[in-house]
Design a protein around this motif. Structure first.
Motif, PDB file in Angstrom:
ATOM      1  N   VAL A  73       3.544 -12.414 -58.181  1.00  0.00           N
ATOM      2  CA  VAL A  73       3.260 -13.594 -59.025  1.00  0.00           C
ATOM      3  C   VAL A  73       2.651 -14.725 -58.261  1.00  0.00           C
ATOM      4  O   VAL A  73       2.389 -15.042 -57.168  1.00  0.00           O
ATOM      5  CB  VAL A  73       4.692 -13.953 -59.314  1.00  0.00           C
ATOM      6  N   GLU A  74       1.513 -15.246 -58.958  1.00  0.00           N
ATOM      7  CA  GLU A  74       0.628 -16.201 -58.456  1.00  0.00           C
ATOM      8  C   GLU A  74       0.861 -17.482 -59.365  1.00  0.00           C
ATOM      9  O   GLU A  74       1.502 -17.185 -60.593  1.00  0.00           O
ATOM     10  CB  GLU A  74      -0.718 -15.807 -58.380  1.00  0.00           C
ATOM     11  N   ASP A  75       0.621 -18.447 -59.347  1.00  0.00           N
ATOM     12  CA  ASP A  75       0.752 -19.860 -60.003  1.00  0.00           C
ATOM     13  C   ASP A  75       0.528 -19.546 -61.458  1.00  0.00           C
ATOM     14  O   ASP A  75       1.221 -19.915 -62.405  1.00  0.00           O
ATOM     15  CB  ASP A  75       0.089 -20.861 -59.453  1.00  0.00           C
ATOM     16  N   ASP A  76      -0.703 -18.817 -61.917  1.00  0.00           N
ATOM     17  CA  ASP A  76      -1.116 -18.580 -63.235  1.00  0.00           C
ATOM     18  C   ASP A  76      -0.715 -17.346 -63.742  1.00  0.00           C
ATOM     19  O   ASP A  76      -1.442 -16.974 -64.792  1.00  0.00           O
ATOM     20  CB  ASP A  76      -2.406 -18.833 -63.173  1.00  0.00           C
ATOM     21  N   GLY A  77      -0.015 -16.632 -63.104  1.00  0.00           N
ATOM     22  CA  GLY A  77       0.429 -15.437 -63.918  1.00  0.00           C
ATOM     23  C   GLY A  77       0.672 -14.038 -62.892  1.00  0.00           C
ATOM     24  O   GLY A  77       0.842 -14.352 -61.600  1.00  0.00           O
ATOM     25  N   ILE A  78       1.232 -13.237 -63.603  1.00  0.00           N
ATOM     26  CA  ILE A  78       1.290 -11.765 -62.559  1.00  0.00           C
ATOM     27  C   ILE A  78       0.142 -10.976 -62.372  1.00  0.00           C
ATOM     28  O   ILE A  78      -0.757 -10.974 -63.346  1.00  0.00           O
ATOM     29  CB  ILE A  78       2.416 -11.046 -63.474  1.00  0.00           C
ATOM     30  N   VAL A  79       0.445 -10.288 -61.026  1.00  0.00           N
ATOM     31  CA  VAL A  79      -0.754  -9.427 -60.760  1.00  0.00           C
ATOM     32  C   VAL A  79      -0.007  -8.182 -60.682  1.00  0.00           C
ATOM     33  O   VAL A  79       0.807  -7.860 -60.036  1.00  0.00           O
ATOM     34  CB  VAL A  79      -1.592  -9.763 -59.528  1.00  0.00           C
ATOM     35  N   VAL A  80      -0.590  -6.954 -61.520  1.00  0.00           N
ATOM     36  CA  VAL A  80      -0.196  -5.511 -61.253  1.00  0.00           C
ATOM     37  C   VAL A  80      -0.985  -5.014 -60.458  1.00  0.00           C
ATOM     38  O   VAL A  80      -2.419  -4.735 -60.559  1.00  0.00           O
ATOM     39  CB  VAL A  80       0.051  -4.996 -62.782  1.00  0.00           C
ATOM     40  N   GLU A 100      -5.421   2.760 -68.983  1.00  0.00           N
ATOM     41  CA  GLU A 100      -4.209   2.761 -69.816  1.00  0.00           C
ATOM     42  C   GLU A 100      -3.040   2.929 -69.113  1.00  0.00           C
ATOM     43  O   GLU A 100      -1.996   1.922 -69.602  1.00  0.00           O
ATOM     44  CB  GLU A 100      -4.329   3.933 -70.854  1.00  0.00           C
ATOM     45  N   GLN A 101      -2.682   3.474 -68.123  1.00  0.00           N
ATOM     46  CA  GLN A 101      -1.391   3.623 -67.338  1.00  0.00           C
ATOM     47  C   GLN A 101      -1.303   2.090 -66.712  1.00  0.00           C
ATOM     48  O   GLN A 101       0.074   1.440 -66.936  1.00  0.00           O
ATOM     49  CB  GLN A 101      -1.495   4.364 -66.238  1.00  0.00           C
ATOM     50  N   LEU A 102      -2.290   1.336 -66.365  1.00  0.00           N
ATOM     51  CA  LEU A 102      -1.980  -0.290 -66.150  1.00  0.00           C
ATOM     52  C   LEU A 102      -1.825  -1.006 -67.017  1.00  0.00           C
ATOM     53  O   LEU A 102      -0.818  -1.975 -66.939  1.00  0.00           O
ATOM     54  CB  LEU A 102      -2.975  -0.656 -65.004  1.00  0.00           C
ATOM     55  N   GLU A 103      -2.219  -0.914 -68.343  1.00  0.00           N
ATOM     56  CA  GLU A 103      -1.961  -1.315 -69.268  1.00  0.00           C
ATOM     57  C   GLU A 103      -0.381  -1.323 -69.722  1.00  0.00           C
ATOM     58  O   GLU A 103       0.147  -2.238 -69.845  1.00  0.00           O
ATOM     59  CB  GLU A 103      -2.872  -1.065 -70.446  1.00  0.00           C
ATOM     60  N   ILE A 104      -0.107  -0.052 -69.707  1.00  0.00           N
ATOM     61  CA  ILE A 104       1.512   0.283 -69.953  1.00  0.00           C
ATOM     62  C   ILE A 104       2.334  -0.569 -68.805  1.00  0.00           C
ATOM     63  O   ILE A 104       3.344  -1.390 -69.157  1.00  0.00           O
ATOM     64  CB  ILE A 104       1.930   1.427 -69.963  1.00  0.00           C
ATOM     65  N   TYR A 105       1.927  -0.671 -67.436  1.00  0.00           N
ATOM     66  CA  TYR A 105       2.709  -1.160 -66.514  1.00  0.00           C
ATOM     67  C   TYR A 105       2.848  -2.605 -66.725  1.00  0.00           C
ATOM     68  O   TYR A 105       3.680  -3.315 -66.435  1.00  0.00           O
ATOM     69  CB  TYR A 105       1.962  -1.018 -65.183  1.00  0.00           C
ATOM     70  N   SER A 106       1.535  -3.238 -67.182  1.00  0.00           N
ATOM     71  CA  SER A 106       1.593  -4.549 -67.255  1.00  0.00           C
ATOM     72  C   SER A 106       2.225  -5.236 -68.792  1.00  0.00           C
ATOM     73  O   SER A 106       3.073  -6.292 -68.510  1.00  0.00           O
ATOM     74  CB  SER A 106      -0.049  -4.966 -67.654  1.00  0.00           C
ATOM     75  N   ALA A 107       2.507  -4.317 -69.489  1.00  0.00           N
ATOM     76  CA  ALA A 107       3.364  -4.704 -70.672  1.00  0.00           C
ATOM     77  C   ALA A 107       4.815  -4.843 -70.266  1.00  0.00           C
ATOM     78  O   ALA A 107       5.691  -5.610 -70.456  1.00  0.00           O
ATOM     79  CB  ALA A 107       2.999  -3.866 -71.758  1.00  0.00           C
ATOM     80  N   ALA A 108       4.997  -3.811 -69.200  1.00  0.00           N
ATOM     81  CA  ALA A 108       6.424  -3.670 -68.776  1.00  0.00           C
ATOM     82  C   ALA A 108       6.820  -4.926 -67.676  1.00  0.00           C
ATOM     83  O   ALA A 108       7.755  -5.779 -67.829  1.00  0.00           O
ATOM     84  CB  ALA A 108       6.709  -2.481 -67.965  1.00  0.00           C
ATOM     85  N   ALA A 109       5.789  -5.011 -66.994  1.00  0.00           N
ATOM     86  CA  ALA A 109       5.960  -6.456 -66.049  1.00  0.00           C
ATOM     87  C   ALA A 109       6.069  -7.619 -66.765  1.00  0.00           C
ATOM     88  O   ALA A 109       6.817  -8.623 -66.347  1.00  0.00           O
ATOM     89  CB  ALA A 109       4.736  -6.433 -65.117  1.00  0.00           C
ATOM     90  N   GLN A 110       5.248  -8.011 -67.864  1.00  0.00           N
ATOM     91  CA  GLN A 110       5.274  -9.107 -68.801  1.00  0.00           C
ATOM     92  C   GLN A 110       6.771  -9.386 -69.177  1.00  0.00           C
ATOM     93  O   GLN A 110       7.280 -10.431 -69.112  1.00  0.00           O
ATOM     94  CB  GLN A 110       4.341  -8.850 -69.858  1.00  0.00           C
ATOM     95  N   LYS A 111       7.380  -8.218 -69.691  1.00  0.00           N
ATOM     96  CA  LYS A 111       8.781  -8.462 -70.330  1.00  0.00           C
ATOM     97  C   LYS A 111       9.756  -8.589 -69.197  1.00  0.00           C
ATOM     98  O   LYS A 111      10.566  -9.517 -69.232  1.00  0.00           O
ATOM     99  CB  LYS A 111       9.288  -7.014 -70.791  1.00  0.00           C
ATOM    100  N   ILE A 112       9.492  -8.013 -67.891  1.00  0.00           N
ATOM    101  CA  ILE A 112      10.417  -8.239 -66.936  1.00  0.00           C
ATOM    102  C   ILE A 112      10.611  -9.540 -66.408  1.00  0.00           C
ATOM    103  O   ILE A 112      11.414 -10.237 -66.053  1.00  0.00           O
ATOM    104  CB  ILE A 112      10.117  -7.072 -65.708  1.00  0.00           C
ATOM    105  N   PHE A 113       9.203 -10.128 -65.928  1.00  0.00           N
ATOM    106  CA  PHE A 113       9.033 -11.355 -65.508  1.00  0.00           C
ATOM    107  C   PHE A 113       9.047 -12.622 -66.662  1.00  0.00           C
ATOM    108  O   PHE A 113       9.225 -13.653 -66.245  1.00  0.00           O
ATOM    109  CB  PHE A 113       7.760 -11.441 -64.729  1.00  0.00           C
ATOM    110  N   GLY A 114       8.616 -12.221 -67.622  1.00  0.00           N
ATOM    111  CA  GLY A 114       8.598 -13.378 -68.976  1.00  0.00           C
ATOM    112  C   GLY A 114       7.443 -14.237 -68.638  1.00  0.00           C
ATOM    113  O   GLY A 114       7.356 -15.357 -69.103  1.00  0.00           O
ATOM    114  N   LYS A 115       6.576 -13.783 -68.042  1.00  0.00           N
ATOM    115  CA  LYS A 115       5.328 -14.191 -67.864  1.00  0.00           C
ATOM    116  C   LYS A 115       4.079 -13.504 -68.071  1.00  0.00           C
ATOM    117  O   LYS A 115       4.329 -12.131 -68.117  1.00  0.00           O
ATOM    118  CB  LYS A 115       5.146 -14.773 -66.165  1.00  0.00           C
TER     119      LYS A 115
END
Length: 133
Positions: A73-80, A100-115
């Motif tokens: 996590v950085e100040d302005d969002g998550i980095v996968v 595409e794999q990283l897009e799916i990972y990003s969707a999951a990370a966004q749900k987990i972190f709420g950011k």
């Protein structure tokens, strides 16, 4: 004690050292929240996985299970961040193969972190370089 001597001799120490000297590693070290091998199980709209699935109802979804190599996590969002050892000629090949794999990972990370996920990075140990998208 996690790997055998034979496995240890096969490690490219120079490539690992190069990663520890990289800008990506410096960013990880500056983060207050880093997660490695973050396992997830999430529901994603089916059209986000394959937009040719338009015959399904609009609310159709799929369950996806996986593990993100690393996110921070950085100040302005998550980095996968995804690590790759593929023997490729350039970083764009990795984005083409794994984007595409990283897009799916990003969707999951966004749900987990709420950011929001602000960046996806593939780090290639073969090329000793990274690409953001």
């Amino acid at each position: 004690k996690f790997i055998t001597k034979q496995e240890a001799y096969s490690i490219d120490v120079a490539a690992i050292s190069t990663f520890f000297e990289s800008n990506v590693y410096q960013r990880i070290m500056q983060s207050d929240e880093v997660r490695r091998e973050m396992r997830f199980l999430t529901e994603i709209p089916a059209v986000e996985i394959d937009n040719t699935l338009d015959l399904l109802p609009d609310d159709a979804s799929v369950i996806v299970q996986g593990a993100v190599d690393l996110c921070f996590v950085e100040d302005d969002g998550i980095v996968v961040l995804d690590f790759k050892t593929d023997r490729v000629d350039n970083l764009k090949e990795l984005v083409s193969t794994y984007g595409e794999q990283l897009e799916i990972y990003s969707a999951a990370a966004q749900k987990i972190f709420g950011k929001a996920v602000k960046e996806r990075i593939i780090y290639s140990f073969h090329l000793n370089d990274s690409i953001s998208f």
